[in-house]
Design an enzyme around this catalytic site. Structure first.
Site, mmCIF file in Angstrom:
data_model
loop_
_atom_site.group_PDB
_atom_site.id
_atom_site.type_symbol
_atom_site.label_atom_id
_atom_site.label_comp_id
_atom_site.label_asym_id
_atom_site.label_seq_id
_atom_site.Cartn_x
_atom_site.Cartn_y
_atom_site.Cartn_z
ATOM 1 N N LYS A 85 22.682 -24.187 -9.277
ATOM 2 C CA LYS A 85 22.548 -23.724 -10.660
ATOM 3 C C LYS A 85 21.181 -24.026 -11.290
ATOM 4 C CE LYS A 85 26.835 -22.194 -11.573
ATOM 5 N NZ LYS A 85 27.694 -22.756 -10.554
ATOM 6 N N GLU A 107 27.480 -21.274 -21.135
ATOM 7 C CA GLU A 107 28.884 -21.472 -20.788
ATOM 8 C C GLU A 107 28.930 -22.289 -19.506
ATOM 9 O OE1 GLU A 107 27.067 -19.040 -19.731
ATOM 10 O OE2 GLU A 107 27.528 -19.176 -17.592
ATOM 11 N N SER A 365 26.732 -24.552 -1.601
ATOM 12 C CA SER A 365 26.220 -24.330 -2.960
ATOM 13 C C SER A 365 26.169 -25.584 -3.820
ATOM 14 C CB SER A 365 27.051 -23.259 -3.662
ATOM 15 O OG SER A 365 28.427 -23.588 -3.642
HETATM 16 C C1 LIG Z 1 29.029 -22.364 -10.229
HETATM 17 C C2 LIG Z 1 29.245 -22.659 -8.820
HETATM 18 C C3 LIG Z 1 29.662 -21.661 -7.903
HETATM 19 C C4 LIG Z 1 30.056 -20.281 -8.325
HETATM 20 O O1 LIG Z 1 29.087 -19.542 -8.972
HETATM 21 P P1 LIG Z 1 28.271 -18.382 -8.250
HETATM 22 O O2 LIG Z 1 27.568 -17.729 -9.377
HETATM 23 O O3 LIG Z 1 29.261 -17.493 -7.583
HETATM 24 O O4 LIG Z 1 27.358 -19.024 -7.287
HETATM 25 C C5 LIG Z 1 29.739 -21.992 -6.574
HETATM 26 N N1 LIG Z 1 29.473 -23.249 -6.131
HETATM 27 C C6 LIG Z 1 29.092 -24.226 -6.974
HETATM 28 C C7 LIG Z 1 28.826 -25.581 -6.433
HETATM 29 C C8 LIG Z 1 28.969 -23.964 -8.342
HETATM 30 O O5 LIG Z 1 28.600 -24.948 -9.161
#
Ligand SMILES: *Cc1c(COP(=O)(O)O)cnc(C)c1O
Length: 381
Positions: A85, A107, A365
C-alpha cells in the site's frame, strides 16, 4: 486506453461536485508523472522511506513440500508499514502536496492502507482522516493503534456491512464536502478515473522490480504470476510488467466470499463500471472473507477488462485454505503472510497441474502480524 476506460469498464460516474476535482487530479497526475523532478522525488521516498526495492525470495522448503520446481515470493510484506500500500500512498501524498492540499482523507479495510497513509502524512506534515468500517476496526485493532500513533483521526463507519465498501462511501462524502483543501487518497485501483490508472502506475514498480530480479536470478521469466485480488492493486502492480509476455500465465485469486470477478456481473460501484457482486435489482451483495482487505464487492475496471480478454484468469480460495497457507508459510519459511496474500499462496501449488507451469512467482502483498487475532480465533486446526 485510456481516457478513463479499460475496454468497456471504468469511467467517471460521480456527482457534478466531484467532476472538477477529478479533472484537476487527472491534470496534476499527468503533469507529475511526466516531470523528472517528481519521479526523482518519488523514487527517493520509495527507496529511503518505504524500503524499496523489496527482495525476491525463493521458498525452497515450500517448493519441496509441493513438488514445485521454483517458487519465488515478491516480498512486499517487507515494505515500510507491512504491505504494498505504501507505494501508492507515497505517490498520492506527493501529488496532494503539489496540488497544495494539506488535508488527506482515505478509507481502509484491513487497515494497511490507513496505516501507510497515516505514516506518509506524518512524514510530510499533512492532516490525515481515516474512515474504517466498524467491523474492521474491531478485527484489526493493532492497525487502528498504529494509525493513531501516527496522528491520524480514525472514524469508525457503522453503516451497511461496516466494512470497506461503507468506508469508501464515507470518504467520498467527506471529499465532496471538503474538496477545496482535501485530497482523497484512494487505496486501490478502483473508483472513478483517474484513480484506477494512477494507482496502477504507482504500483507498477512491484512488477518492474520482480521482472528484473527474476531475469537476473534465473535468466528466464516465470511460467506463472499469482496475486490476490481485493480491489486489485497489488495484482495489477505485479501483472503490469508481464502483460506483454504471452508465455507468462497471470492468475488473480479472489476470496470465495467476495469473488467479484468470478461471480459478479457488470455494474457501477463507487464511480466506475466494473464487475460487481449484485442481485437482480442491482443491490450490492454482502461479502464475507476472513481477509479484510479482500472483503469488497467490486474490483478495479482493468481487471474486468483482463477477465473478458482472457489475459488473466481469476479463481477463488476459501477461508480455510487461506488459513492453511498462512500456517504453512509461517512454519516452513519463517514468514507470516497477510491473510490476503495467503489466498495467493494457497492457489500456487494447484498450478503445477497445468502443463508447462514449473516456475511460479507469488506476490506476497503484506505481512500477517495484523491478522494474529483472527488466526488464533479461527477454529480450524
Ligand atoms: C489491501 C490489501 C490487499 C488487497 O488490496 P488490492 O488492492 O487488491 O491489492 C491485499 N493484500 C494486502 C496485504 C493488503 O493490505
Amino acid at each position: 486506453m485510456n481516457n478513463g476506460y479499460f475496454g468497456a469498464y471504468g469511467g467517471r460516474f460521480v456527482p457534478e461536485t466531484l467532476m472538477e476535482a477529478l479533472l484537476d487530479l487527472e491534470r496534476a497526475f499527468h503533469a507529475a508523472w511526466a516531470s523528472p523532478k517528481f519521479r526523482d522525488e518519488l523514487h527517493a521516498h520509495l527507496s529511503r522511506f518505504a524500503g524499496r526495492p523489496t527482495p525476491l525470495y525463493r521458498a525452497r522448503r515450500l517448493e519441496a513440500a509441493h513438488g514445485l520446481r521454483r517458487l519465488y515470493l515478491k516480498r512486499e510484506d517487507l515494505c515500510h508499514t507491512g504491505a504494498h500500500k505504501i507505494n501508492n500512498s507515497v505517490g498520492q501524498a506527493l501529488l496532494a502536496r503539489a496540488m497544495r492540499k494539506r488535508r488527506i482523507v482515505c478509507e481502509t479495510g484491513a487497515g494497511q492502507h490507513g496505516v501507510a497513509t497515516a505514516s506518509v502524512c506524518a512524514m510530510m506534515g499533512l492532516e490525515c482522516v481515516v474512515y474504517m468500517g466498524r467491523r474492521d476496526v474491531e478485527r484489526q485493532r493493532p492497525n487502528v493503534e498504529r494509525m493513531r500513533h501516527f496522528g491520524a483521526r480514525v472514524i469508525p463507519v457503522a453503516s451497511g456491512s461496516q466494512t470497506l465498501k461503507d468506508a469508501i462511501n464515507e470518504a467520498l462524502r467527506d471529499w465532496v464536502t471538503n474538496v477545496k483543501d482535501t485530497h482523497y487518497l484512494l487505496g486501490s485501483v478502483v473508483g472513478p478515473h483517474p484513480y484506477p490508472l494512477m494507482v496502477r502506475r504507482f504500483h507498477s514498480v512491484i512488477g518492474e522490480e520482480a521482472r528484473r530480479q527474476i531475469l537476473r536470478e534465473e535468466g528466464r521469466l516465470p511460467d506463472a504470476v499469482v496475486a490476490c485480488v481485493g480491489g486489485g492493486s497489488n495484482a495489477i502492480g505485479i501483472f503490469s510488467a508481464f502483460l506483454n509476455d504471452r508465455s507468462v500465465r497471470l492468475i488473480g485469486v479472489e476470496a470465495e466470499g467476495a469473488a467479484s470477478v468470478s461471480c459478479g456481473s457488470p455494474g457501477v460501484l463507487h464511480g466506475c463500471r466494473s464487475y460487481v457482486l449484485q442481485d437482480h435489482d442491482g443491490q450490492i451483495r454482502e461479502t464475507n472473507s476472513i481477509a479484510p482487505g479482500l472483503d469488497y464487492p467490486g474490483v478495479g475496471p482493468e481487471h474486468s477488462s483482463l477477465r473478458d480478454s482472457g489475459r488473466v484468469r481469476y479463481v477463488s480460495i476459501g477461508d480455510r485454505q487461506a488459513l492453511a497457507a498462512f500456517r504453512e508459510l509461517s512454519r516452513m519459511e519463517g514468514i507470516l503472510p497477510a491473510l490476503e496474500s495467503s489466498h495467493a499462496l494457497a492457489y500456487a501449488p494447484k498450478l503445477k497441474r497445468l502443463r508447462g507451469v514449473r516456475d511460479i512467482l507469488v506476490n506476497l502483498s503484506g505481512r500477517g502480524d495484523k491478522d494474529l487475532g483472527i488466526v488464533s480465533g479461527a477454529k480450524h486446526a
